[in-house]
Design a protein around this motif. Structure first.
Motif, short mmCIF file in Angstrom:
data_model
loop_
_atom_site.label_atom_id
_atom_site.label_comp_id
_atom_site.label_asym_id
_atom_site.label_seq_id
_atom_site.Cartn_x
_atom_site.Cartn_y
_atom_site.Cartn_z
N MET A 1 7.05 2.72 9.02
CA MET A 1 6.66 1.81 7.94
C MET A 1 7.20 0.41 8.19
O MET A 1 6.50 -0.60 8.02
CB MET A 1 7.18 2.33 6.60
CG MET A 1 6.57 3.63 6.13
SD MET A 1 7.35 4.17 4.57
CE MET A 1 6.63 5.81 4.40
N ALA A 2 8.47 0.33 8.58
CA ALA A 2 9.09 -0.97 8.81
C ALA A 2 8.43 -1.71 9.97
O ALA A 2 8.28 -2.93 9.94
CB ALA A 2 10.58 -0.79 9.08
N ILE A 3 8.02 -0.96 11.00
CA ILE A 3 7.31 -1.57 12.12
C ILE A 3 5.99 -2.18 11.63
O ILE A 3 5.63 -3.31 12.00
CB ILE A 3 7.04 -0.54 13.23
CG1 ILE A 3 8.35 -0.14 13.91
CG2 ILE A 3 6.06 -1.09 14.27
CD1 ILE A 3 8.22 1.02 14.89
N SER A 4 5.27 -1.46 10.79
CA SER A 4 4.00 -1.97 10.26
C SER A 4 4.19 -3.32 9.56
O SER A 4 3.40 -4.25 9.75
CB SER A 4 3.39 -0.97 9.27
OG SER A 4 3.01 0.23 9.91
N GLU A 5 5.25 -3.43 8.78
CA GLU A 5 5.49 -4.67 8.04
C GLU A 5 5.85 -5.82 8.98
O GLU A 5 5.34 -6.94 8.85
CB GLU A 5 6.60 -4.45 7.01
CG GLU A 5 6.22 -3.43 5.93
CD GLU A 5 7.08 -3.56 4.69
OE1 GLU A 5 6.77 -4.41 3.82
OE2 GLU A 5 8.07 -2.81 4.60
N GLY B 1 3.53 12.73 14.38
CA GLY B 1 2.47 12.13 13.57
C GLY B 1 2.95 10.83 12.96
O GLY B 1 4.05 10.77 12.40
N HIS B 2 2.13 9.77 13.06
CA HIS B 2 2.60 8.45 12.68
C HIS B 2 2.89 8.30 11.19
O HIS B 2 3.58 7.37 10.78
CB HIS B 2 1.59 7.37 13.12
CG HIS B 2 0.23 7.53 12.53
ND1 HIS B 2 -0.73 8.36 13.09
CD2 HIS B 2 -0.34 6.97 11.44
CE1 HIS B 2 -1.82 8.30 12.36
NE2 HIS B 2 -1.62 7.48 11.35
N ASP B 3 2.38 9.19 10.36
CA ASP B 3 2.71 9.09 8.94
C ASP B 3 3.76 10.12 8.51
O ASP B 3 3.99 10.35 7.32
CB ASP B 3 1.46 9.18 8.05
CG ASP B 3 0.63 10.42 8.30
OD1 ASP B 3 1.04 11.26 9.14
OD2 ASP B 3 -0.43 10.56 7.67
N ASP C 1 3.31 2.97 14.66
CA ASP C 1 3.70 2.61 13.30
C ASP C 1 2.90 3.42 12.30
O ASP C 1 1.94 4.11 12.66
CB ASP C 1 3.48 1.11 13.06
CG ASP C 1 2.00 0.75 12.98
OD1 ASP C 1 1.23 1.22 13.86
OD2 ASP C 1 1.60 0.03 12.06
N THR C 2 3.27 3.32 11.04
CA THR C 2 2.63 4.11 9.99
C THR C 2 1.23 3.62 9.65
O THR C 2 0.31 4.41 9.44
CB THR C 2 3.50 4.11 8.72
OG1 THR C 2 4.78 4.66 9.04
CG2 THR C 2 2.86 4.93 7.61
N ALA C 3 1.06 2.30 9.61
CA ALA C 3 -0.22 1.73 9.17
C ALA C 3 -1.29 1.73 10.26
O ALA C 3 -2.45 1.41 9.99
CB ALA C 3 -0.01 0.31 8.66
N LYS D 1 0.83 -1.21 0.00
CA LYS D 1 0.00 0.00 0.00
C LYS D 1 0.86 1.25 0.00
O LYS D 1 0.56 2.23 -0.72
CB LYS D 1 -0.92 0.00 1.23
CG LYS D 1 -2.09 -0.96 1.13
CD LYS D 1 -2.97 -0.85 2.37
CE LYS D 1 -4.17 -1.79 2.27
NZ LYS D 1 -5.01 -1.71 3.50
N ILE D 2 1.92 1.24 0.79
CA ILE D 2 2.81 2.40 0.86
C ILE D 2 3.51 2.62 -0.48
O ILE D 2 3.59 3.76 -0.97
CB ILE D 2 3.83 2.22 1.99
CG1 ILE D 2 3.13 2.22 3.36
CG2 ILE D 2 4.89 3.32 1.95
CD1 ILE D 2 4.00 1.72 4.50
N LEU D 3 3.99 1.56 -1.09
CA LEU D 3 4.66 1.67 -2.38
C LEU D 3 3.72 2.14 -3.48
O LEU D 3 4.12 2.85 -4.41
CB LEU D 3 5.29 0.33 -2.77
CG LEU D 3 6.53 -0.08 -1.97
CD1 LEU D 3 6.93 -1.52 -2.32
CD2 LEU D 3 7.70 0.87 -2.25
N GLN D 4 2.48 1.74 -3.36
CA GLN D 4 1.49 2.18 -4.36
C GLN D 4 1.29 3.69 -4.28
O GLN D 4 1.13 4.37 -5.30
CB GLN D 4 0.16 1.45 -4.12
CG GLN D 4 -0.86 1.68 -5.22
CD GLN D 4 -2.10 0.81 -5.02
OE1 GLN D 4 -2.31 0.24 -3.95
NE2 GLN D 4 -2.92 0.70 -6.05
N MET D 5 1.31 4.22 -3.05
CA MET D 5 1.13 5.66 -2.86
C MET D 5 2.38 6.45 -3.23
O MET D 5 2.30 7.55 -3.76
CB MET D 5 0.74 5.96 -1.41
CG MET D 5 -0.66 5.50 -1.04
SD MET D 5 -1.14 6.02 0.63
CE MET D 5 -0.04 5.02 1.64
N ASP D 6 3.57 5.88 -2.93
CA ASP D 6 4.82 6.58 -3.20
C ASP D 6 5.91 5.56 -3.49
O ASP D 6 6.63 5.12 -2.59
CB ASP D 6 5.21 7.46 -2.01
CG ASP D 6 6.48 8.28 -2.27
OD1 ASP D 6 6.99 8.22 -3.41
OD2 ASP D 6 6.93 8.98 -1.35
#
Length: 499
Positions: free
Chosen positions: A254-258, A371-373, A357-359, A240-245
């Protein structure tokens, strides 16, 4: 004579707690490179001038829990759906039961398992070293000491918590663990610990650091870990993150989310975190507990304690035992956290509930956050590129027991070069922030004539960070600062929780 010195040196290398007598004409500085011996060498030198020879420092047998001594207890983590305080069963998909207990524990001390202490003996106690040559360069009356954690197998303070985390997981039959890593110091430490206890290790390394520091990836792989750049196509969160950017440099959030996603969806897998959570900070207090013994042994007490902060584990590990002594009225040091200007969570963030985490897969924690993002610029101190600060450290900051400043990376690397060319050690980019702040303090002492004792955390070496030094030495390093608009946009997306 030569043979006896060689024998004594070998014994000191392979047994950090070994103590032996030396002939008076032998210069103690020759012990500097031996794990655990630097402080004893300097202690003997100090004792020659100041009194009786101190005893050898012992590895602590207990971790210290600052929560037990705080006048106001920290706010609880909240379930992201119910906004109720998190329960142990909510965390069981990610962590073994003993670490969950430690996360919420209010006991003052927690015994360190003998199996963990046995591994600690590979590098602990770590040396406390006086920076005599740096003092001379700065022409300061201040006395500068640094607690050096770079003697661990992974080259940083991170194995202090990696070893117990993996051991507790192994005790409960966990087959695999996942984690995130920024600069790679934490990922290397977890891979090292997993290799000792026969546990599989999978790491998501922030893309910017994955590209900047290829040898840390190789280090992890040498110890048996599987390493992915983050964001990756392996997880739903990453896709999802790669799709956005597609060109994102990644972030620790981001890494924590994964890593959390994979752990939560596989029954034989748990998640390990290298900073932020209470049990992580708890394990790191071996640093400060040793340091108190070491400073007492040479008759010193710090006036200023300085450390870098990203998630907070290194800083908390050194300072929490000293804060205990401060709360008891025994000492009164100024305690100063130093963060990068490009990711200033303490100095520019807000104190609020946010995701770790980001997600948005983690519990909500009250912490200083951007901010988490929020995605920090790809500074070379990859271990400090985290949007938030450890909740317990944030709480301590709110209570007024410490202060915080931010320093740009060019000033940090200028200090690192001065340090390397006087003290001989090449620091990791993260502790260069502490070095820069210590130099500022020492130069202030030169102006005022104060002979303050400055203690700083040197949390790791920079042997795998030389491309950053190359960039600085060639004049190509620039200061990256946060953008107000970027932070405002990120803060607008944090959950609205009434505390």
């Amino acid at each position: 004579m030569v043979q006896s010195l060689v024998s004594a040196s070998l014994l000191s290398v392979y047994s950090p707690t070994f103590s032996f007598k030396v002939e008076e004409q032998w210069k103690p500085k020759l012990l500097r490179a031996s794990p655990g011996c630097g402080v004893r060498a300097r202690a003997r030198a100090a004792a020659t001038k100041a009194g009786p020879q101190p005893q050898a420092v012992e590895i602590p047998h207990q971790w210290y829990n600052l929560v037990a001594d705080l006048p106001v207890k920290p706010p609880p983590a909240l379930h992201p759906q119910t906004l109720e305080p998190i329960k142990p069963e909510d965390l069981s998909p990610l962590f073994p039961s003993e670490l969950i207990k430690q996360e919420a524990c209010t006991d003052r001390f927690i015994a360190i398992p003998e199996e963990v202490i046995d591994v600690y003996r590979l590098w602990r106690p770590t040396p406390l070293i006086r920076a005599n040559r740096l003092e001379k360069l700065l022409d300061t009356p201040a006395r500068i000491y640094y607690k050096y954690e770079g003697v661990s197998p992974a080259g940083s303070h991170k194995p202090n918590t990696a070893v117990p985390q993996v051991w507790y997981n192994a005790q409960e039959g966990v087959k695999n663990v996942t984690t995130e890593t920024g600069a790679g110091q934490w990922g290397c430490s977890l891979a090292f610990a997993c290799s000792l206890f026969g546990v599989g290790c999978e790491v998501w390394q922030v893309r910017a650091s994955y590209d900047q520091k290829p040898y840390r990836k190789l280090m992890m792989q040498t110890w048996g870990a599987k390493v992915h750049p983050s964001p990756s196509s392996v997880t739903e969160a990453g896709r999802k993150i790669l799709q956005m950017d597609p060109s994102t440099p990644g972030s620790l959030g981001m890494a924590i989310s994964e890593a959390v996603e994979v752990a939560a969806t596989n029954a034989d897998t748990k998640y390990c975190l290298g900073s932020v959570l209470n049990h992580v900070l708890l394990h790191q207090t071996v640093i400060g507990e040793e340091c108190i013994q070491q400073m007492e042994a040479i008759g010193e007490s710090p006036d200023v304690i300085i450390g870098c902060t990203g998630g907070g584990s290194n800083f908390a590990g050194l300072t929490f035992p000293f804060i205990r002594e401060k709360l008891k009225g025994r000492i009164n040091p100024l305690i100063r956290a130093v963060e990068p200007t490009a990711c200033p969570s303490l100095t520019k963030g807000i104190y609020a509930y946010d995701y770790g985490d980001t997600a948005g897969m983690t519990p909500l924690m009250k912490m200083h956050t951007l901010g988490h993002d929020f995605v920090p610029d790809p500074i070379h101190a990859g271990g400090l590129r985290y949007h938030g600060m450890a909740p317990l450290l944030s709480h301590v900051y709110e209570l007024g027991f410490m202060e915080a400043i931010s320093i740009p990376q060019t000033e940090c690397f200028q200090g690192a070069i001065q340090f390397a060319r006087t003290e001989g050690l090449i620091p990791a980019p993260e502790p260069t922030h502490a070095i820069a702040a210590a130099i500022r303090e020492a130069l202030h002492c030169r102006e005022t004539g104060e002979s303050k004792v400055i203690l700083m955390a040197m949390c790791g070496h920079g042997h795998f960070d030389l491309p950053a030094y190359e960039k600085y030495l060639q004049g190509n390093m620039v200061d990256l600062s946060f953008e107000e608009a970027k932070i405002k946009a990120s803060l607008a997306n944090i959950p609205q929780v009434v505390a």
